[in-house]
Motif scaffolding. Structure first.
Motif, mmCIF file in Angstrom:
data_model
loop_
_atom_site.group_PDB
_atom_site.id
_atom_site.type_symbol
_atom_site.label_atom_id
_atom_site.label_comp_id
_atom_site.label_asym_id
_atom_site.label_seq_id
_atom_site.Cartn_x
_atom_site.Cartn_y
_atom_site.Cartn_z
ATOM 1 N N ILE A 30 2.614 -0.745 14.933
ATOM 2 C CA ILE A 30 3.225 -0.011 16.047
ATOM 3 C C ILE A 30 2.414 -0.330 17.294
ATOM 4 C CG2 ILE A 30 3.680 2.263 17.041
ATOM 5 C CD1 ILE A 30 4.067 3.286 14.185
ATOM 6 N N ILE A 31 3.110 -0.659 18.375
ATOM 7 C CA ILE A 31 2.462 -0.920 19.654
ATOM 8 C C ILE A 31 2.429 0.397 20.417
ATOM 9 C CG2 ILE A 31 2.559 -2.201 21.814
ATOM 10 C CD1 ILE A 31 4.264 -4.301 20.271
ATOM 11 N N MET A 79 7.827 -18.120 9.719
ATOM 12 C CA MET A 79 8.758 -17.351 10.521
ATOM 13 C C MET A 79 8.076 -16.886 11.801
ATOM 14 S SD MET A 79 11.590 -17.469 9.232
ATOM 15 C CE MET A 79 12.961 -16.570 8.683
ATOM 16 N N SER A 80 8.830 -16.192 12.619
ATOM 17 C CA SER A 80 8.335 -15.823 13.933
ATOM 18 C C SER A 80 7.772 -14.407 13.976
ATOM 19 C CB SER A 80 9.455 -15.965 14.960
ATOM 20 O OG SER A 80 10.514 -15.092 14.642
ATOM 21 N N ILE A 81 6.965 -14.172 14.999
ATOM 22 C CA ILE A 81 6.460 -12.832 15.280
ATOM 23 C C ILE A 81 7.472 -12.184 16.211
ATOM 24 C CG2 ILE A 81 4.569 -11.466 16.226
ATOM 25 C CD1 ILE A 81 3.893 -13.113 13.696
ATOM 26 N N ILE A 82 7.982 -11.027 15.808
ATOM 27 C CA ILE A 82 9.010 -10.351 16.596
ATOM 28 C C ILE A 82 8.546 -8.959 17.005
ATOM 29 C CG2 ILE A 82 10.910 -11.624 15.536
ATOM 30 C CD1 ILE A 82 11.526 -9.027 13.911
ATOM 31 N N VAL A 83 9.163 -8.470 18.061
ATOM 32 C CA VAL A 83 8.991 -7.086 18.507
ATOM 33 C C VAL A 83 10.336 -6.405 18.323
ATOM 34 C CG1 VAL A 83 8.492 -5.584 20.469
ATOM 35 C CG2 VAL A 83 7.228 -7.729 20.184
ATOM 36 N N MET A 84 10.300 -5.201 17.734
ATOM 37 C CA MET A 84 11.524 -4.427 17.523
ATOM 38 C C MET A 84 11.372 -3.068 18.194
ATOM 39 S SD MET A 84 12.083 -5.180 13.463
ATOM 40 C CE MET A 84 10.342 -4.923 13.109
ATOM 41 N N LYS A 85 12.369 -2.667 18.938
ATOM 42 C CA LYS A 85 12.439 -1.307 19.479
ATOM 43 C C LYS A 85 13.269 -0.511 18.484
ATOM 44 C CE LYS A 85 11.884 1.773 22.793
ATOM 45 N NZ LYS A 85 10.582 2.213 23.239
ATOM 46 N N MET A 86 12.660 0.511 17.909
ATOM 47 C CA MET A 86 13.308 1.291 16.865
ATOM 48 C C MET A 86 14.088 2.461 17.462
ATOM 49 S SD MET A 86 12.139 -0.641 14.520
ATOM 50 C CE MET A 86 12.668 0.161 13.020
ATOM 51 N N MET A 87 15.030 2.977 16.682
ATOM 52 C CA MET A 87 15.844 4.124 17.124
ATOM 53 C C MET A 87 14.983 5.329 17.474
ATOM 54 S SD MET A 87 19.183 3.537 17.134
ATOM 55 C CE MET A 87 19.960 5.106 16.856
ATOM 56 N N ALA A 136 18.477 0.735 12.171
ATOM 57 C CA ALA A 136 17.361 1.494 12.747
ATOM 58 C C ALA A 136 16.734 0.777 13.945
ATOM 59 C CB ALA A 136 16.295 1.741 11.686
ATOM 60 N N VAL A 137 17.161 -0.476 14.187
ATOM 61 C CA VAL A 137 16.593 -1.297 15.262
ATOM 62 C C VAL A 137 17.562 -1.328 16.441
ATOM 63 C CG1 VAL A 137 15.763 -3.602 15.881
ATOM 64 C CG2 VAL A 137 15.389 -2.717 13.554
ATOM 65 N N VAL A 138 17.065 -0.920 17.617
ATOM 66 C CA VAL A 138 17.893 -0.938 18.827
ATOM 67 C C VAL A 138 18.004 -2.359 19.363
ATOM 68 C CG1 VAL A 138 18.104 -0.095 21.200
ATOM 69 C CG2 VAL A 138 17.253 1.430 19.401
ATOM 70 N N THR A 139 16.848 -3.037 19.444
ATOM 71 C CA THR A 139 16.826 -4.419 19.920
ATOM 72 C C THR A 139 15.596 -5.110 19.349
ATOM 73 O OG1 THR A 139 17.027 -5.832 21.888
ATOM 74 C CG2 THR A 139 15.531 -3.958 22.061
ATOM 75 N N ILE A 171 5.684 -4.551 16.085
ATOM 76 C CA ILE A 171 5.493 -5.998 16.056
ATOM 77 C C ILE A 171 5.193 -6.381 14.616
ATOM 78 C CG2 ILE A 171 3.035 -5.793 16.679
ATOM 79 C CD1 ILE A 171 3.364 -8.531 18.131
ATOM 80 N N ALA A 172 5.748 -7.502 14.174
ATOM 81 C CA ALA A 172 5.549 -7.935 12.794
ATOM 82 C C ALA A 172 5.937 -9.396 12.638
ATOM 83 C CB ALA A 172 6.387 -7.080 11.848
ATOM 84 N N LYS A 173 5.497 -9.964 11.538
ATOM 85 C CA LYS A 173 5.934 -11.310 11.165
ATOM 86 C C LYS A 173 7.231 -11.162 10.376
ATOM 87 C CE LYS A 173 4.561 -15.369 8.559
ATOM 88 N NZ LYS A 173 3.530 -15.946 7.686
ATOM 89 N N MET A 174 8.323 -11.692 10.912
ATOM 90 C CA MET A 174 9.604 -11.631 10.226
ATOM 91 C C MET A 174 9.643 -12.734 9.170
ATOM 92 S SD MET A 174 13.504 -11.849 11.668
ATOM 93 C CE MET A 174 13.305 -13.533 12.244
ATOM 94 N N THR A 175 9.959 -12.336 7.922
ATOM 95 C CA THR A 175 10.020 -13.318 6.844
ATOM 96 C C THR A 175 11.448 -13.659 6.451
ATOM 97 O OG1 THR A 175 9.761 -11.587 5.184
ATOM 98 C CG2 THR A 175 7.765 -12.691 5.933
#
Length: 92
Positions: free
Chosen positions: A33-34, A1-9, A67-70, A15-19
């Motif tokens: 956390i970045i 799977m891909s490495i994604i960045v999530m902006k949280m509420m 909980a994820v904005v984008t 950043i994490a590996k999405m499974t």
């Protein structure tokens, strides 16, 4: 799977590996956390800190999509930094 960045509420950038992902849950491995830190000269630099301090290498962590904005795929540079931090390998 891909490495994604999530902006949280709450404002965190993760950043994490999405499974896996479904309509309610994004499941990730080894989230970080970045954050920005400042060195002694006043220069800013990015750092990755464990999202779950008590178990930083935990896998299959469910994150509720509301909980994820984008979210988006991480850049190659950011992905390489993430892989280096979580695997101990130096990429480049």
């Amino acid at each position: 799977m891909s490495i994604i960045v999530m902006k949280m509420m709450n404002g965190d950038e993760v950043i994490a590996k999405m499974t896996s992902m479904d309509c309610d849950i994004i499941t990730v491995d080894r989230p970080r956390i970045i954050g920005l830190t400042q060195d002694g000269n006043g220069n800013m630099r990015g750092e990755m800190m464990p999202y779950i301090i008590t178990d930083p290498d935990r896998k299959d962590i469910p994150i509720h999509r509301p909980a994820v904005v984008t979210s988006f795929d991480a850049s190659k540079e950011l992905s390489d930094s993430y892989y280096s931090m979580t695997s101990g390998l130096i990429l480049g």
